[in-house]
Design a protein around this motif. Structure first.
Motif, short mmCIF file in Angstrom:
data_model
loop_
_atom_site.label_atom_id
_atom_site.label_comp_id
_atom_site.label_asym_id
_atom_site.label_seq_id
_atom_site.Cartn_x
_atom_site.Cartn_y
_atom_site.Cartn_z
N ALA A 17 -14.44 -0.41 -3.72
CA ALA A 17 -13.13 0.03 -3.25
C ALA A 17 -12.14 -1.12 -3.22
CB ALA A 17 -13.26 0.66 -1.87
N SER A 18 -12.60 -2.30 -2.77
CA SER A 18 -11.73 -3.48 -2.75
C SER A 18 -11.33 -3.88 -4.16
CB SER A 18 -12.46 -4.65 -2.06
OG SER A 18 -12.78 -4.34 -0.73
N GLU B 8 -5.13 -2.03 -8.57
CA GLU B 8 -3.88 -1.30 -8.35
C GLU B 8 -2.76 -2.24 -7.95
OE1 GLU B 8 -4.85 1.58 -5.42
OE2 GLU B 8 -5.71 3.00 -6.85
N GLN C 62 0.82 -1.21 0.00
CA GLN C 62 0.00 0.00 0.00
C GLN C 62 0.86 1.26 0.00
OE1 GLN C 62 -2.67 -0.84 3.40
NE2 GLN C 62 -4.32 -0.36 1.97
N ALA D 110 -6.03 -8.73 -0.67
CA ALA D 110 -6.99 -7.88 -1.35
C ALA D 110 -8.16 -8.68 -1.89
CB ALA D 110 -6.30 -7.12 -2.49
N ASP E 56 -11.10 -1.84 -6.83
CA ASP E 56 -10.13 -0.86 -7.32
C ASP E 56 -8.75 -1.10 -6.73
OD1 ASP E 56 -12.11 0.31 -8.79
OD2 ASP E 56 -12.47 1.95 -7.41
N HIS E 57 -8.74 -1.45 -5.45
CA HIS E 57 -7.45 -1.67 -4.78
C HIS E 57 -6.75 -2.90 -5.36
CE1 HIS E 57 -5.10 -1.99 -0.75
NE2 HIS E 57 -4.38 -1.49 -1.72
N GLN F 219 1.02 4.20 -2.88
CA GLN F 219 0.75 5.60 -2.58
C GLN F 219 1.89 6.49 -3.07
OE1 GLN F 219 -2.00 6.90 -1.48
NE2 GLN F 219 -1.13 8.96 -1.63
#
Length: 627
Positions: free
Chosen positions: A184-185, A191, A116, A169, A187-188, A120
């Motif tokens: 949200a999960s 990523e 993570q 994830a 999209d994560h 970021q």
């Protein structure tokens, strides 16, 4: 040829008969007619004369009562086999868990947080592109799909470095507790895998599966295996020719999500717009056996489908399960987006558009060949299309839905039940003496200590208990101003206490609700082809938007999923290329299926549906007896 028939008697009866025209040769051994098959009602290998004699002989051997008994025994045997298969699948699913088998949770969490932080930092450097492209243009027949050359390529870092975070994830994705959490999960996870292939449509699934399956556990691959099996079934039937078809579905309930899945499996580019930003419905849905089989084929497990005497699933859980399958298939899901209207093609365009409102109150358009209305019983889309409706009345009928929660640490020791006054007269007499005049009462043991009670009280009983403040006739009886919420809760709690539930039950979610289901709405037509110049938009109604269910029978999802399969069948048969040369024929065929289906209920399903739900497929002939 026909076991149990006397060939010699048939031969003698046909000794002087002439040949029969049409069809193929008769295969009855010793048949002197040398005739041809004409009427294929009994057997495709017997001439009309032979079938007539065989039918006559059958009538003598088996009386109508005996034939009915044989049919009932066969149906009962099939039903028993199906329920046993469902129970075995549920039991097997209960043993499965999405936890990793060998890695410790502490190690996974550490690697997950490290990943993570890295992501970021890359976002801050602008090195990571935005994954959710809200306004991405769907693939059309005139525009080739984006090559997936980078989609299946190995990530820059080694798989061993990423495996634990991606598994973590995926676990979050599969265990999402609400729609925004699910998105949200998702999209994560996109990523984390640095996926850079097609963002939607049929090309997405293969590309993303190739990338992510090596990084997750075998158990976490359950949805991919289910999707692969379903795609193979459709391929075996010669289906899957909807590539390039742009579909917008208004409504992200169970029926809307199920529609998205089936169309995506056939290759369509699908977008779902759901006006809510939270799945709050705690209602428990009764499932017929065929729906259980359908959900199990889509990856549901024993932790999803509950019940012993009655199979059921929570509405919220079902929406999340179907939503996760839809996302894996490349469906774009937008929460908080509201359907506004359809729009004729703009200058230079060959497609209609669907206008929606975003959470920020901005207008956005999606190109569409097909619009699926899954927006509920008071469908705004049906009204805009000018589709007429009939109101069906059943006499006055009230319903109470109660969501109670067991005390912390307590487990339910009461077996699930479904009681009706006409079959349990003594019990309902005792209920009346206790102040609860009910026609029916149902209990489902829900997830996380949920006690789900549904009951149909009489008006007199509600007035006597002070639930209804005034004796108002019509729909105003259940208005907020006329219902005493405290007395309503006390009424439902009293019924629960009668059946020996704990006295200190707390309410969950919506608590206790009273509603009037005296009138139900059904549409007079199931779809409409909207033409503008050379462009066509096929608008179809599914689920409650098409026919509102009779609430006590639990028809919503059971009949709703049938409307999904019927609608998708018509799309792939008549509208797979985004237009049709025979719009009237399309509408007529869809309406024929609808008229045959809308009489489907718990009492008529053996007359409407074929006996073995294990063979149900998209083709209506596999599901309906009279198609």
């Amino acid at each position: 040829h026909f076991q149990g028939y006397c060939a010699a008697e048939i031969k003698r009866s046909l000794a002087n008969d002439a040949t029969m025209p049409g069809g193929g040769p008769c295969s009855m051994a010793g048949c002197p007619c040398l005739g041809m098959v004409k009427n294929r009602a009994l057997s495709p290998t017997l001439c009309a004369r032979c079938r007539h004699a065989a039918n006559k002989h059958t009538a003598e051997v088996l009386s109508p009562e005996a034939q009915t008994k044989v049919g009932a025994e066969r149906a009962a045997k099939i039903a028993s086999e199906v329920r046993e298969a469902i129970m075995q699948a549920i039991a097997a699913g209960l043993k499965q868990t999405f936890d990793d088998e060998e890695e410790e949770e502490e190690t996974i969490e550490k690697e997950f947080l490290e990943r993570q932080r890295e992501l970021q930092e890359r976002r801050e450097r602008g090195a990571l592109r935005e994954r959710r492209v809200v306004a991405s243009k769907p693939v059309t027949k005139d525009e080739p799909a984006k090559p997936a050359s980078t989609a299946a390529a190995a990530p820059a870092q080694s798989a061993s470095t990423k495996t634990s975070p991606v598994r973590h994830a995926m676990k979050s994705f599969l265990r999402a507790t609400d729609i925004l959490d699910l998105l949200a999960s998702w999209d994560h996870m996109m990523e984390l895998t640095e996926y850079d292939g097609p963002t939607s449509g049929p090309e997405f699934y293969d590309s993303f599966k190739t990338l992510v399956t090596p990084l997750i556990s075998y158990r976490q691959n359950i949805l991919f295996r289910a999707i692969d099996n379903r795609k193979a079934q459709l391929a075996d039937m010669g289906l899957g020719d909807c590539q390039g078809l742009n579909v917008v579905i208004a409504g992200g309930g169970p029926v809307g999500m199920r529609t998205a899945i089936e169309l995506a499996l056939l290759g369509a580019d699908v977008t779902v717009v759901e006006k809510r930003t939270s799945f709050t419905r705690l209602n428990v849905l009764h499932l017929w056996d065929w729906v259980c089989l359908d959900l199990l084929q889509l990856g549901a497990t024993g932790s999803d489908i509950l019940g012993k005497s009655f199979f059921h699933v929570g509405t919220k859980r079902l929406q999340l399960l179907l939503g996760s399958v839809a996302l894996l298939l490349g469906v774009n899901i937008h929460a908080g987006w509201t359907f506004l209207e359809t729009q004729a093609p703009a200058a230079g365009s060959t497609e209609h558009s669907i206008v929606v409102e975003t959470p920020s109150k901005e207008k956005h358009t999606f190109p569409a060949h097909v619009l699926m209305a899954a927006d509920g019983a008071r469908s705004n889309i049906a009204s805009q299309l000018g589709i007429e409706k009939d109101a069906l009345g059943t006499g006055e009928a009230f319903g109470i839905v109660a969501h109670f929660k067991l005390p912390p640490g307590a487990s339910c020791q009461i077996e699930e039940f479904s009681y009706a006054a006409q079959y349990h007269q003594d019990m309902f007499a005792q209920l009346r003496e206790s102040g609860y005049g009910l026609e029916n009462v149902v209990f489902y043991d829900g997830p996380e200590g949920l006690v789900y009670l549904v009951m149909t009280p009489t008006r007199a009983s509600l007035l006597k208990a002070g639930v209804l403040k005034n004796d108002i006739k019509g729909s105003g009886a259940c208005s907020r101003d006329n219902v005493d919420s405290e007395n309503l809760r006390a009424y439902a709690a009293g019924v629960a206490e009668f059946f020996k539930f704990p006295k200190d039950l707390a309410t969950m979610g919506d608590g206790v609700k009273l509603f009037d289901f005296s009138t139900r709405v059904t549409c007079k037509s199931s779809c409409k082809v909207v033409s503008s110049g050379q462009s066509q938009l096929l608008a179809m109604l599914v689920g409650d938007a098409l026919v509102e269910p009779f609430w006590p029978e639990g028809l919503g999802v059971n009949r709703g999923f049938m409307t999904v399969l019927d609608a998708v069948w018509i799309v792939q048969k008549h509208f797979a290329q985004g237009s049709t040369q025979q719009p009237d024929k399309l509408v007529a065929e869809r309406d024929r299926l609808f008229n045959g289906m809308k009489g489907l209920s718990a009492f008529t399903r053996t007359q409407v549906l074929t006996d073995d739900p294990r063979v149900f497929q998209l083709d209506p002939k596999t599901r309906y007896k009279n198609v």
